[in-house]
Design a protein around this motif. Structure first.
Motif, short mmCIF file in Angstrom:
data_model
loop_
_atom_site.label_atom_id
_atom_site.label_comp_id
_atom_site.label_asym_id
_atom_site.label_seq_id
_atom_site.Cartn_x
_atom_site.Cartn_y
_atom_site.Cartn_z
N GLN A 65 0.76 -1.31 0.14
CA GLN A 65 0.00 0.04 0.00
C GLN A 65 0.90 1.26 0.01
N ARG A 66 0.75 2.14 -1.00
CA ARG A 66 1.69 3.16 -1.21
C ARG A 66 1.07 4.67 -0.75
N PRO A 67 1.71 5.33 0.12
CA PRO A 67 1.42 6.66 0.14
C PRO A 67 1.15 7.42 -1.00
N THR A 68 0.10 8.07 -1.11
CA THR A 68 -0.22 8.83 -2.13
C THR A 68 0.30 10.25 -2.18
N ILE A 69 1.69 10.38 -2.11
CA ILE A 69 2.35 11.57 -2.02
C ILE A 69 2.31 12.19 -3.63
N PHE A 70 2.81 11.19 -4.36
CA PHE A 70 2.50 11.61 -5.95
C PHE A 70 1.81 10.73 -6.39
N GLY A 71 0.97 11.07 -7.70
CA GLY A 71 0.22 10.25 -8.56
C GLY A 71 1.20 9.43 -9.20
N THR A 72 0.86 8.38 -9.61
CA THR A 72 1.86 7.59 -10.26
C THR A 72 1.21 6.72 -11.43
N LEU A 73 1.68 6.22 -12.40
CA LEU A 73 1.28 5.61 -13.56
C LEU A 73 0.83 4.04 -13.07
N PHE A 206 10.04 15.18 -10.91
CA PHE A 206 11.09 15.90 -11.55
C PHE A 206 11.15 15.87 -12.99
N PRO A 207 9.92 16.38 -13.65
CA PRO A 207 9.84 16.51 -14.92
C PRO A 207 10.69 17.50 -15.72
N TYR A 208 11.28 18.52 -14.85
CA TYR A 208 11.90 19.60 -15.71
C TYR A 208 13.35 18.88 -15.94
N ASP A 209 13.83 17.96 -15.23
CA ASP A 209 15.09 17.19 -15.62
C ASP A 209 15.08 16.71 -17.13
N PHE A 210 13.77 16.64 -17.60
CA PHE A 210 13.67 15.91 -18.93
C PHE A 210 13.63 17.08 -19.94
N ARG A 211 13.88 18.33 -19.62
CA ARG A 211 14.03 19.48 -20.69
C ARG A 211 15.40 19.17 -21.51
N ASP A 212 16.30 18.32 -20.73
CA ASP A 212 17.76 18.06 -21.14
C ASP A 212 17.44 17.07 -22.32
N GLU A 213 17.77 17.09 -23.51
CA GLU A 213 17.67 16.37 -24.49
C GLU A 213 18.37 14.89 -24.30
N GLN A 239 1.73 6.25 -22.25
CA GLN A 239 1.11 7.11 -20.93
C GLN A 239 2.04 7.85 -20.39
N MET A 240 3.04 7.39 -19.86
CA MET A 240 3.83 8.19 -19.23
C MET A 240 4.64 9.10 -19.78
N THR A 241 4.94 8.88 -21.10
CA THR A 241 5.71 9.86 -22.12
C THR A 241 4.66 11.00 -22.65
N GLN A 242 3.49 10.70 -22.49
CA GLN A 242 2.52 11.59 -22.82
C GLN A 242 2.14 12.56 -21.57
N THR A 243 2.19 12.07 -20.66
CA THR A 243 2.01 12.89 -19.52
C THR A 243 3.15 13.88 -19.08
N LEU A 244 4.40 13.35 -19.34
CA LEU A 244 5.56 14.18 -19.48
C LEU A 244 5.62 15.33 -20.47
N ILE A 245 5.33 15.07 -21.25
CA ILE A 245 5.18 16.05 -22.48
C ILE A 245 4.29 17.19 -22.18
N ARG A 246 3.29 16.67 -21.68
CA ARG A 246 2.03 17.61 -21.36
C ARG A 246 2.63 18.82 -20.12
N LYS A 247 3.26 17.99 -19.30
CA LYS A 247 3.83 18.93 -18.03
C LYS A 247 5.06 19.73 -18.56
N LEU A 248 5.82 19.64 -19.53
CA LEU A 248 6.78 20.39 -19.95
C LEU A 248 6.28 21.46 -20.91
#
Length: 557
Positions: A65-73, A206-213, A239-248
């Motif tokens: 059972q995971r604490p819901t600190i972050f939403g996860t896929l 940490f989505p902003y890390d992925f602004r780095d190519e 789904q993970m990739t689409q969520t990341l792109i939306r955030k960026l």
């Protein structure tokens, strides 16, 4: 012995929160950097007993059972029915003394497991390589989310995120033989969901890390290996990739909007001389209701908070002073631009308040504006918006405003004195920290979105994190990473993460928001000039400055 004013302060504080008992309970104890009350809420697993059945890892066993600190896929790794039995890293340690560090750590026998040191089942230090390996899941192991967050947050003090991602990918491929065409498909099916969950935690937190190519390249290579030939994992990766792109994309749009707002802001004195009719409006013509203005300020605060990445706190520290003179520290990060924009907003609001007070020609009107902002500040306090509250108080305490003695003589200052006392910096902001604990407790037990709002006095939060960082070295004498320190650092940032996720429950008023964000404000010199024009200089020093300001400012085209 309390004075009458101090008693009224206590009453105001208690009445400002929905649960007086909760508020009073925290009043007797000074808020320290370490506070386990919030962690109990964040990590419901912390009450579980520990087990050392796998000494090569030395971790607790907890249920899945995971604490819901972050939403996860994937709350449970896909297709893995043994997930409930995976060993876990201990949650944030509860072994610290009042100073936030364990002085007895090296007096007791330590346990060493392949480069990681534990004390009473808590990870306290390790080599960088061992910590990286500890991050990487295996068929039988998945790191706890608190460890994932803490290491991804703090590791950038020692290694670039893209380098860390490259090492993680290399370990995953090598350990699980993912590059081998003849790799055991059943084994890949067991490890793939765990690696995907780790990547999901990284991309969501940490989505902003992925602004780095380079980050995106490593991410694509690893996920391609995991999803090849399996439709279920391919959809999870998509789904993970689409969520990341939306955030960026959202981040880029926000930064463009900020740039547009900043480019439209002009100096009020310049506008006053060139287009005097353009700024006949003042705050009272835009909004005369203190509660409404406090709500719109809260909109701005929560929006700007929401775009601050947790890593920006660490990057700000690196820019200030790479610790230990460690050559592996680096300062060529992406600037902590969203954090800096939020600090700039505080300064703008302070100058806007001072400008609105100094602008009116009539003393009665200036007094009315002061009383209006006092009421706005009080509403901000009741909402839990301490940053706007402090910005307003700062603006009213600026010298060009505080010197207006005739104006202040017409102001009923009792409420302002209470608010000033509430944000009194003495005893390390004891009164404010007590109020913040009350607001935090209210948010934990909240029944409505409005009660969840906690907007801290941000400059003090940064100061706390800075001194926590300065108070202890990043590395121990043996060269190991001082992970005990980073647990504490992550606790502070984690609390901020819960605050910034709150949705603002108030209706937006575009007209008021536009004014707050773009109305021209006076520079410091222009504020002094307006102040002297409103109430003349009182001594020769002020007279000389007044003449100098009139000569330099009013003569400019």
């Amino acid at each position: 012995m309390y004075t009458a004013r101090e008693r009224s302060i206590s009453d105001v504080r208690a009445d400002s929160f929905t649960n007086k008992a909760q508020f009073d309970a925290g009043f007797s104890e000074r808020l320290k950097i370490k506070d386990d009350a919030v962690l109990t809420k964040l990590d419901p697993m912390s009450h579980h007993t520990s087990c050392r059945s796998q000494p090569h890892i030395g971790l607790r066993h907890v249920t899945k059972q995971r604490p819901t600190i972050f939403g996860t896929l994937i709350e449970k790794p896909l297709g893995d029915h043994n997930a409930d039995k995976m060993p876990q890293t201990p949650p944030f340690p509860v072994m610290y003394g009042s100073n936030g560090y364990n002085k007895n750590l090296y007096k007791a026998k330590e346990e060493d497991y392949e480069g990681l040191y534990y004390h009473e089942n808590n990870l306290v230090s390790g080599s960088l390589e061992a910590l990286i390996e500890h991050l990487v899941p295996t068929v039988a192991y998945f790191p706890d989310r608190t460890y994932i967050f803490t290491f991804l947050l703090s590791s950038r003090l020692f290694i670039h995120p893209y380098e860390l991602m490259s090492k993680v990918c290399h370990l995953c491929v090598d350990q699980q033989r993912l590059a081998d065409p003849q790799a055991d498909k059943a084994r890949v099916r067991k490890i793939a969901p765990k690696i995907l969950q780790l990547l999901t935690e990284w991309t969501e937190t940490f989505p902003y890390d992925f602004r780095d190519e380079r980050m995106m390249k490593s991410l694509k290579e690893l996920t391609h290996r995991l999803s090849t030939g399996d439709e279920l994992y391919r959809k999870a990766v998509q789904q993970m990739t689409q969520t990341l792109i939306r955030k960026l994309t959202t981040l880029s749009q926000y930064e463009e909007a900020l740039a547009k707002i900043n480019s439209s802001v002009t100096d009020r004195l310049t506008v006053l001389k060139t287009k005097p009719q353009a700024i006949q409006r003042d705050i009272l013509t835009i909004c005369s209701d203190p509660f409404t203005l406090a709500q719109q300020l809260t909109h701005i605060e929560l929006e700007r908070l929401s775009y601050i990445g947790p890593e920006e706190f660490i990057q700000a520290l690196v820019q200030k002073d790479p610790l230990d003179n460690d050559k592996r520290c680096f300062s060529d990060h992406k600037k902590a631009s969203n954090l800096e924009a939020y600090v700039e907003w505080f300064n703008r609001l302070s100058y806007l308040v001072a400008t609105e007070i100094c602008m009116p020609v009539k003393k009665k009107h200036r007094a009315r504006v002061i009383e209006f902002f006092i009421d706005v500040a009080r509403e901000c306090f009741n909402i839990g918006n301490f940053n706007s509250l402090m910005a307003i108080i700062t603006g009213m305490n600026m010298s060009p405003v505080s010197r207006l003695k005739k104006t202040w003589g017409k102001v009923k200052t009792a409420k302002f004195d209470i608010l000033e006392h509430q944000m009194d910096p003495s005893s390390n902001f004891y009164n404010y920290r007590t109020a913040l604990r009350g607001a935090t407790q209210r948010s934990i037990t909240a029944h409505s979105s409005r009660e969840k709002i906690v907007i801290p006095f941000f400059s003090l939060l940064i100061k706390d994190i800075y001194f926590l960082n300065e108070g202890c070295a990043n590395r121990l004498p043996n060269g190991h990473v001082n992970f005990e320190k980073f647990w504490e650092l992550a606790k502070q940032v984690m609390e901020f993460m819960t605050w910034k996720k709150v949705e603002c429950p108030f209706d937006r008023d575009r007209k008021i928001l536009q004014y707050l964000l773009t109305a021209p404000v006076f520079s410091e010199d222009a504020l002094y000039l307006a102040s002297y024009e409103s109430e003349g200089p009182e001594n020769n020093m002020e007279k000389d400055r007044w003449k100098s300001l009139r000569s330099s400012l009013l003569s400019r085209t």
